[in-house]
Design an enzyme around this catalytic site. Structure first.
Site, PDB file in Angstrom:
ATOM      1  N   HIS A  48      27.497  27.071  72.001  1.00  0.00           N
ATOM      2  CA  HIS A  48      26.328  26.239  71.716  1.00  0.00           C
ATOM      3  C   HIS A  48      25.116  26.632  72.558  1.00  0.00           C
ATOM      4  O   HIS A  48      25.252  27.234  73.631  1.00  0.00           O
ATOM      5  CB  HIS A  48      26.665  24.770  71.947  1.00  0.00           C
ATOM      6  CG  HIS A  48      27.576  24.214  70.904  1.00  0.00           C
ATOM      7  ND1 HIS A  48      28.020  22.916  70.927  1.00  0.00           N
ATOM      8  CD2 HIS A  48      28.124  24.776  69.800  1.00  0.00           C
ATOM      9  CE1 HIS A  48      28.791  22.703  69.883  1.00  0.00           C
ATOM     10  NE2 HIS A  48      28.877  23.822  69.188  1.00  0.00           N
ATOM     11  N   GLU A  92      23.053  24.837  74.350  1.00  0.00           N
ATOM     12  CA  GLU A  92      23.027  24.247  75.692  1.00  0.00           C
ATOM     13  C   GLU A  92      23.923  25.039  76.637  1.00  0.00           C
ATOM     14  O   GLU A  92      23.547  25.335  77.773  1.00  0.00           O
ATOM     15  CB  GLU A  92      23.516  22.793  75.668  1.00  0.00           C
ATOM     16  CG  GLU A  92      22.768  21.881  74.731  1.00  0.00           C
ATOM     17  CD  GLU A  92      23.459  21.694  73.391  1.00  0.00           C
ATOM     18  OE1 GLU A  92      23.547  20.541  72.933  1.00  0.00           O
ATOM     19  OE2 GLU A  92      23.909  22.699  72.808  1.00  0.00           O
TER      20      GLU A  92
END
Length: 162
Positions: free
Chosen positions: A79, A81
């Site tokens: 992901h 993040e």
């Protein structure tokens, strides 16, 4: 001409970063900022050296009709993040802000009411990031105090996804 506010400026950067994403479903970009300095960026993509879903032409989660926020262990990608956190020094992230912007690949529309998955929330907490800004549309966003994720731990109630 009116000057863009700072939060939307950094969310605009996150949106540009998301364009490097290789997910066939959703493209997210993340930017970590501290003291008005960009520390790190990240987008959704397979681990370095592995084939991306965009290379393979298939998303296993989409093929299996898995809803948003569930069964991330099947996903080939890291992901946005997580990629931003991996690329930054923890000392620089303590007290920082993470800006997150996502779009549907099929329509190009912003993903409304999105949030970090439970694994990314845990990484954000441990990285020492203080605030997360999540874009809902071109000019609107939500502000999340990371401490709220600590104090209101949804995993204790068996809540999955976002």
């Amino acid at each position: 001409m009116e000057r863009r506010d700072k939060v939307n400026y950094y969310l605009d950067l996150a949106d540009v970063v998301s364009k490097r994403g290789t997910c066939l479903r959703r493209r997210y970009g993340a930017v970590i900022v501290k003291n008005d300095e960009v520390i790190s960026t990240g987008y959704v993509g397979a681990p370095r050296g592995r084939k991306n879903c965009s290379d393979l032409g298939v998303c296993i989660r989409q093929k299996m009709h898995i809803p948003r926020g569930e069964r991330y262990e099947l996903c080939r990608s890291v992901h946005a993040e997580a990629n931003a956190i991996i690329s930054a020094e923890r000392e620089r992230m303590i007290g920082s802000a993470l800006y997150l912007s996502g779009r549907e690949v099929s329509t190009g529309e912003y993903i409304r009411n999105s949030n970090s998955c439970s694994m990314c929330k845990r990484m954000i907490i441990n990285a020492g990031i203080e605030t997360v800004y999540i874009r809902d549309d071109e000019d609107h966003y939500r502000t999340i105090r990371v401490q709220d994720w600590v104090e209101h731990d949804e995993s204790l109630n068996g809540v999955f996804g976002y």
